[in-house]
Scaffold this active site. Sequence first.
Site, PDB file in Angstrom:
ATOM      1  N   CYS A  31      62.540  30.313  32.840  1.00  0.00           N
ATOM      2  CA  CYS A  31      63.648  31.587  32.407  1.00  0.00           C
ATOM      3  C   CYS A  31      64.784  31.883  32.563  1.00  0.00           C
ATOM      4  O   CYS A  31      65.114  32.128  33.911  1.00  0.00           O
ATOM      5  CB  CYS A  31      62.725  33.279  32.527  1.00  0.00           C
ATOM      6  SG  CYS A  31      63.250  34.613  32.146  1.00  0.00           S
ATOM      7  N   CYS A  34      65.955  35.403  33.433  1.00  0.00           N
ATOM      8  CA  CYS A  34      64.875  35.248  35.272  1.00  0.00           C
ATOM      9  C   CYS A  34      66.371  35.361  35.966  1.00  0.00           C
ATOM     10  O   CYS A  34      65.776  36.076  37.503  1.00  0.00           O
ATOM     11  CB  CYS A  34      63.575  34.956  35.687  1.00  0.00           C
ATOM     12  SG  CYS A  34      61.904  35.676  34.351  1.00  0.00           S
TER      13      CYS A  34
END
Length: 302
Positions: A31, A34
């Site tokens: 991600c 993230c």
Amino acid sequence: MINVTVANFEAEVIQASQHTPVLVDFWAPWCGPCKVIGPLLEKLEVDYAGRFKLVKIDSDQEQQLAAAFGIRSIPTCVLLMNGQPVDGFMGALPEGQIKAFLDKHLPSAEEVEAEEVEAEALDALAEGDIEGALEKLQQAVQTDPNNDDARFDLVKLLLELGQDDDAKVAFAPVIAKAAGVRRLDSLQRWMAARDAQASVTDPEARAAELQTAIAANKRDFDSRFALAQLLMAYGQWVPAMDELLEILMRDKAWSEDLARKTFIAILDIIEPPKPKVAEGQVPPEDPTVATYRRRLSSVVLS
């Protein structure tokens, strides 16, 4: 920051959130956002200096936990307090928005500092360092004037030291809300009991006078309450509660529940600070408080 799995979730998140808010960051290695928010959250954990605890959960590796929280996209952050989720947000928010989110829920730095200083004061008190405890309690109240627990401990200690005028000065900022905060109300009742003895020059003679009146009329509740207040003023807690129980056994609602409210005030005043115990254990209850709490329940519910 700590990585959390099913194995340590209970200890690191649920139990930890009972005393410190826990921010759970659901993420995954693939991600991109993230990787942006992760370091930012770690920075904020340091900046907030213990006001919250950050944990990270890999949604791919810990699908059971992700499902339990209903995670549908990442990054998602969930804030837990007292074992329960209270709020959250999705996406890589900028630092200002994350701080606004945290500040909405977390105790202020002043609140945290005051709680720490109060704990130090109680430790000092347990070690017999009265002067040190008094100084720290005054510091805690100055740091966070809204900390009612620290103020309770401060006023209680001042009264125990016989410094009634100082106790009233320390109590004055909360006098308007005392009726709605039980432990503050208890302090006010103790101060009232002490004030009621202002004109008593010989406490023993006054006690004998009241006991004579009670012996002549078991239902002389005014004399019984006056005796309870006299005993309360001089720290004779158990005999004071015994007199209040005598009133309650005969008339539970006497004088707008005055005997019961005063009895509860004494329990609040004499209950010692809870001793430190291991995580998950329940601290033992003071035997006198436990006994008289049961007696009160027995009389009131009979």
